[in-house]
Design an enzyme around this catalytic site. Structure first.
Site, PDB file in Angstrom:
ATOM      1  N   GLU A  42       0.855  -1.190   0.000  1.00 24.10           N
ATOM      2  CA  GLU A  42       0.000   0.000   0.000  1.00 24.10           C
ATOM      3  C   GLU A  42       0.885   1.233   0.000  1.00 24.10           C
ATOM      4  O   GLU A  42       1.523   1.554   1.003  1.00 24.10           O
ATOM      5  CB  GLU A  42      -0.924   0.040   1.209  1.00 24.10           C
ATOM      6  CG  GLU A  42      -1.832   1.272   1.207  1.00 24.10           C
ATOM      7  CD  GLU A  42      -2.645   1.461   2.473  1.00 24.10           C
ATOM      8  OE1 GLU A  42      -2.995   2.618   2.776  1.00 24.10           O
ATOM      9  OE2 GLU A  42      -2.915   0.449   3.155  1.00 24.10           O
ATOM     10  N   ARG A  46       0.833  10.269   0.666  1.00 22.93           N
ATOM     11  CA  ARG A  46       1.240  11.206   1.713  1.00 22.93           C
ATOM     12  C   ARG A  46       2.528  11.934   1.365  1.00 22.93           C
ATOM     13  O   ARG A  46       3.162  12.524   2.227  1.00 22.93           O
ATOM     14  CB  ARG A  46       1.419  10.457   3.041  1.00 22.93           C
ATOM     15  CG  ARG A  46       0.161   9.765   3.540  1.00 22.93           C
ATOM     16  CD  ARG A  46       0.401   9.071   4.852  1.00 22.93           C
ATOM     17  NE  ARG A  46      -0.686   8.163   5.207  1.00 22.93           N
ATOM     18  CZ  ARG A  46      -0.673   7.350   6.243  1.00 22.93           C
ATOM     19  NH1 ARG A  46       0.378   7.333   7.052  1.00 22.93           N
ATOM     20  NH2 ARG A  46      -1.687   6.541   6.488  1.00 22.93           N
ATOM     21  N   LYS A 130     -11.584  -1.410   5.709  1.00 23.03           N
ATOM     22  CA  LYS A 130     -10.389  -1.169   6.518  1.00 23.03           C
ATOM     23  C   LYS A 130     -10.833  -0.614   7.873  1.00 23.03           C
ATOM     24  O   LYS A 130     -11.512   0.412   7.928  1.00 23.03           O
ATOM     25  CB  LYS A 130      -9.487  -0.159   5.795  1.00 23.03           C
ATOM     26  CG  LYS A 130      -8.339   0.401   6.618  1.00 23.03           C
ATOM     27  CD  LYS A 130      -7.562   1.412   5.781  1.00 23.03           C
ATOM     28  CE  LYS A 130      -6.498   2.135   6.587  1.00 23.03           C
ATOM     29  NZ  LYS A 130      -5.730   3.072   5.748  1.00 23.03           N
TER      30      LYS A 130
END
Length: 215
Positions: A42, A46, A130
């Protein structure tokens, strides 16, 4: 029902959550993780280099299954797909993002932290979600508590999970995988310490092995 993420994992139980600040690190980092038993990654949005890093991994690292995390907007959703992501992940879901997801058949793992959010996503067709931030919203006790009322929803808990607590999550019936940032934290990536990252990846790949079944 929205397309699930779990069929892409091929039995993988641990997904390293990555912040790649320098796109030059993308290929060696991803190759290190794939070579040491963690092919599903993943890459979070960011950093300014994230989309470029995803493109590099998609083009240069055979066997890598790329998830794109921290998706907050429809624009990011589209950019993640264009960059070569195999599936998307979000920390939560706004009304606007949820509407975009309903019109998109890309496998997606939306984030939820309350039973109400889980039910809203369930109604929208997301049977895999999630749980985030897992350790703060209740962790394993939370998963056990909701396994009755929403027994048909499976989770990928992420947030605050450590090597010492990982198996506690993986043994739960409503957990299909976990996400972890301990495997390749930013400081090790900055130091290009592929040896240590590789060691952590091998250990993580062995987590939950006794419960592992092919998806």
């Amino acid at each position: 029902m929205h397309p699930k993420v779990s069929p892409l994992l091929s039995g993988t139980k641990v997904i390293p959550v990555l912040v790649i600040e320098n796109a030059d690190d993308a290929q060696p980092l991803a190759q290190c993780l794939v070579d040491n038993g963690l092919p599903v990654l993943e890459v979070t949005l960011r950093s300014h280099e994230a989309l470029r890093a995803i493109e590099i991994i998609a083009n240069q690292v055979e066997g890598a299954v790329i998830g794109v995390g921290s998706i907050l907007t429809e624009m990011q959703l589209n950019a993640a797909q264009s960059a070569g992501g195999w599936f998307g992940v979000s920390p939560g879901v706004s009304e606007r993002l949820l509407q975009a997801l309903k019109l998109n058949d890309w496998p997606f793992l939306p984030g939820a932290s309350t039973l109400s959010e889980i039910m809203i996503l369930r109604d929208a067709g997301f049977m895999e979600q999630k749980l985030f931030p897992a350790n703060i919203v209740g962790g394993v006790p939370m998963l056990r508590a909701i396994s009755g009322p929403v027994s048909d929803v499976s989770f990928c808990p992420t947030g605050g999970i450590t090597p010492d607590t990982a198996d506690d999550y993986l043994i739960e019936d409503n957990v299909f995988a976990i996400g972890g940032s301990w495997i390749a934290p930013v400081d090790l990536v900055r130091a290009k310490d592929w040896h240590e990252i590789g060691r952590r990846a091998r250990n993580a790949a062995n987590l939950g092995r006794q419960w592992r079944t092919a998806v």
